[in-house]
Design an enzyme around this catalytic site. Structure first.
Site, PDB file in Angstrom:
ATOM      1  N   GLU B 146       0.820  -1.204   0.000  1.00  0.00           N
ATOM      2  CA  GLU B 146       0.000   0.000   0.000  1.00  0.00           C
ATOM      3  C   GLU B 146       0.859   1.262   0.000  1.00  0.00           C
ATOM      4  O   GLU B 146       1.701   1.463   0.870  1.00  0.00           O
ATOM      5  CB  GLU B 146      -0.912   0.010   1.230  1.00  0.00           C
ATOM      6  CG  GLU B 146      -1.835   1.217   1.244  1.00  0.00           C
ATOM      7  CD  GLU B 146      -2.916   1.117   2.309  1.00  0.00           C
ATOM      8  OE1 GLU B 146      -2.909   0.135   3.071  1.00  0.00           O
ATOM      9  OE2 GLU B 146      -3.757   2.012   2.351  1.00  0.00           O
ATOM     10  N   HIS B 148       0.593   4.886   0.715  1.00  0.00           N
ATOM     11  CA  HIS B 148      -0.321   5.621   1.601  1.00  0.00           C
ATOM     12  C   HIS B 148       0.415   6.881   2.049  1.00  0.00           C
ATOM     13  O   HIS B 148       1.615   6.854   2.248  1.00  0.00           O
ATOM     14  CB  HIS B 148      -0.624   4.698   2.805  1.00  0.00           C
ATOM     15  CG  HIS B 148      -1.648   5.170   3.763  1.00  0.00           C
ATOM     16  ND1 HIS B 148      -1.461   6.245   4.592  1.00  0.00           N
ATOM     17  CD2 HIS B 148      -2.896   4.694   4.042  1.00  0.00           C
ATOM     18  CE1 HIS B 148      -2.545   6.418   5.344  1.00  0.00           C
ATOM     19  NE2 HIS B 148      -3.438   5.492   5.024  1.00  0.00           N
ATOM     20  N   ASP B 178      -3.420   4.124  -2.534  1.00  0.00           N
ATOM     21  CA  ASP B 178      -4.383   4.711  -1.585  1.00  0.00           C
ATOM     22  C   ASP B 178      -4.555   6.197  -1.922  1.00  0.00           C
ATOM     23  O   ASP B 178      -3.598   6.970  -1.876  1.00  0.00           O
ATOM     24  CB  ASP B 178      -3.885   4.540  -0.149  1.00  0.00           C
ATOM     25  CG  ASP B 178      -4.898   5.051   0.860  1.00  0.00           C
ATOM     26  OD1 ASP B 178      -5.483   4.222   1.563  1.00  0.00           O
ATOM     27  OD2 ASP B 178      -5.109   6.281   0.920  1.00  0.00           O
ATOM     28  N   HIS B 276      -7.255   1.648  -3.009  1.00  0.00           N
ATOM     29  CA  HIS B 276      -8.072   2.068  -1.875  1.00  0.00           C
ATOM     30  C   HIS B 276      -8.662   3.425  -2.215  1.00  0.00           C
ATOM     31  O   HIS B 276      -7.939   4.429  -2.258  1.00  0.00           O
ATOM     32  CB  HIS B 276      -7.241   2.179  -0.596  1.00  0.00           C
ATOM     33  CG  HIS B 276      -7.023   0.870   0.079  1.00  0.00           C
ATOM     34  ND1 HIS B 276      -6.207   0.725   1.170  1.00  0.00           N
ATOM     35  CD2 HIS B 276      -7.533  -0.356  -0.181  1.00  0.00           C
ATOM     36  CE1 HIS B 276      -6.234  -0.555   1.564  1.00  0.00           C
ATOM     37  NE2 HIS B 276      -7.019  -1.223   0.743  1.00  0.00           N
ATOM     38  N   GLU B 312     -12.933   3.417   0.677  1.00  0.00           N
ATOM     39  CA  GLU B 312     -12.377   3.339   2.040  1.00  0.00           C
ATOM     40  C   GLU B 312     -12.684   4.639   2.772  1.00  0.00           C
ATOM     41  O   GLU B 312     -11.940   5.618   2.693  1.00  0.00           O
ATOM     42  CB  GLU B 312     -10.872   3.075   2.006  1.00  0.00           C
ATOM     43  CG  GLU B 312     -10.317   2.796   3.389  1.00  0.00           C
ATOM     44  CD  GLU B 312      -8.817   2.568   3.396  1.00  0.00           C
ATOM     45  OE1 GLU B 312      -8.359   1.694   4.133  1.00  0.00           O
ATOM     46  OE2 GLU B 312      -8.096   3.276   2.663  1.00  0.00           O
TER      47      GLU B 312
END
Lengths: 131, 367
Positions: B146, B148, B178, B276, B312
């Site tokens: 991920e 992020h 993300d 995400h 999300e």
């Protein structure tokens, strides 16, 4: 964070000088005992002595010293743990102010200052639950 | 020319943390709710959030029940989010062998439950990912690391991973993008939450100004800059007599609202296996006020992306006055509208989603 849910309303209990309350994790995921780094239990402004605090989860009871190495038992987000300590609560019929402080390590967030820890607290007013 | 992508609509149960934690729904009930309300077909689950006993005590009975339920309600498992708990011990960080075994157990559960992807996290180095490739191969699970906030698609740590992926040339190593890395404003719903905690309008205005200044400067490309920005939020809170809000400003201002431009995703786009769809709220016009959802969906469509987008919702951390189910419904409407505006469509049919996801995940990276 979901700090307002740490203390379960109506779960204050007391017997023979020991007092306990049920607590929920203020976080979205399970954490092992090793990440439950500390707690305080205060009723009506009086804190239970630190060395008398015990933590019960998954039907096992730990001192906070024992939790340090505990990576096998986990605090699941739906489960209540029980925080207890030496603390006489006198008037069972009165409303009591209960405060719980928690220090948790977040094991997947490693900062320049080490593993991230969060400190959360919750205060709720309740009577001693009738047995 | 790349043909237009058709991203698969989906959701992560993380979005419903507040309802699950409040015991309004158990896992079975929440999955049924996701299906009944049409938040799928894609279904993402966080192992340590939703699965009691994860990963050591997941027995075959539970695995069977989970697979039966997902089949019954016609959802498509997309990603099992697993955690890289390097700091689980108090005396030291996990060593390399411990980390590989810790991840192996979680990846095995992903395979048993029928998730084609395991979402892993940034503390895995290129060497760790290389060590985990045989695990991914053993279980046939894609490891999608991920990206992020405070990292982003052009961050030095992410580029180092990408370069290693390129060398290893395996379809089992990729990224989860993300959207919180590419945010365009400090979320208004969080400002409202601070207002409810007694923060002054002057302080809130300066929080926004500080974030906007970082946005104008561009994203942090290394951890040093990130640390300085975190410190600036703490300093701001302290100067206004609200040191209690400082860490919160820092965590959210740097770790949730990443200020990278959209085009940073192009650095890693061929390796994006999962997305995400991070967002924080929906305004009175039915739009996400701080995450450029429309631009992000258009970018995926134009780059031929045919994987899943897990909506999300992360506003639950502070927003206890709005229904998360309504908010997610509204955000997914924005995604579908954006895909249509880009000349394509989000996939909402489960059988079509299964077919497309399977082909998306099977293709070689440079396919």
């Amino acid at each position: 964070m979901i700090a307002d849910r740490i203390i379960e309303q109506g779960t204050l209990s007391t017997q023979d000088g020991r007092t306990a309350v049920e607590v929920r994790i203020p976080w979205y995921r399970a954490l092992p005992g090793s990440c439950i780094a500390g707690a305080a239990l205060t009723v009506d402004g009086v804190a239970a002595p630190e060395d008398t605090l015990r933590w019960t989860m998954n039907n096992r009871t730990f001192s906070f010293e024992e939790l340090v190495d505990e990576t096998g038992e986990w605090w699941f987000p739906l489960d209540s743990a029980i925080l207890s300590g030496d603390l006489p609560v006198q008037d069972a019929d009165a409303e009591h102010e209960v405060r719980v402080d928690l220090k948790l390590y977040i094991p997947y967030i490693i900062t320049d200052h080490g593993v991230l820890h969060i400190e959360e607290h919750d205060t709720k007013t309740m009577k001693v639950a009738q047995r | 020319m790349t043909s237009l992508g058709t991203p698969i609509q989906g959701v992560t149960l993380y979005s419903f943390t507040r309802a699950f934690h409040a015991r309004q729904y158990d896992l079975d009930g929440l999955i049924r709710k996701v299906a009944a309300d049409g938040f799928g077909p894609g279904l993402e689950v966080i192992g340590f959030s939703s699965l009691r006993g994860f990963p050591d005590r997941i027995d075959d009975t539970f695995v069977g029940q989970f697979r039966d339920l997902v089949a019954e309600v016609d959802l498509v498992p997309t990603s099992l989010a697993v955690n890289v708990d390097t700091g689980i011990r108090r005396d030291r960080l996990m060593n390399h062998d411990e980390l590989v075994e810790y991840m192996r157990k979680q990846i095995e559960v992903a395979a048993r439950l029928g998730f084609p992807i395991a979402r892993v996290q940034i503390s895995l180095t290129p060497d760790a990912m290389e060590s985990l490739l045989p695990v991914a191969e053993k279980y046939g699970v894609i490891l999608a690391l991920e990206v992020h906030a405070d990292q982003h698609g052009a961050h030095e740590r992410v580029l180092a991973l990408r370069d290693r992926y390129e060398k290893l040339d395996s379809p089992l190593l990729g990224f989860t993008a993300d959207w919180g890395a590419t945010v365009t404003g400090f979320a208004p719903s969080l400002l409202e939450a601070y207002r409810r905690r007694g923060a002054s309008e002057d302080l809130l205005r300066q929080v926004v100004e500080l974030w906007n200044a970082f946005y104008a400067e561009g994203p942090p490309n290394n951890q040093k800059v990130h640390g300085e920005r975190f410190g600036a939020f703490i300093g701001l809170a302290a100067r206004h007599g609200r040191p209690d809000l400082g860490i919160d400003f820092g965590i959210n201002g740097t770790g949730l609202f990443g200020p990278a431009p959209l085009d940073t995703w192009l650095e890693i786009m061929p390796w994006v296996r999962h997305v995400h769809g991070k967002f924080f709220g929906i305004d009175e016009n039915g739009e996400e006020p701080s995450v450029p959802v429309r631009g992000l969906v258009r970018q995926l469509v134009e780059n031929g992306y045919t994987g899943a987008i897990s909506s999300e919702y992360e506003g639950w951390h502070w927003n206890n006055w709005q229904d998360p189910f309504d908010i997610i419904r509204a955000e997914q409407a924005v995604q579908r509208s954006a895909a249509a505006d880009a000349g394509s469509a989000m996939i909402t049919d489960a059988s079509e989603a299964r077919r497309i996801l399977s082909s998306h995940l099977a293709q070689p990276v440079r396919g």
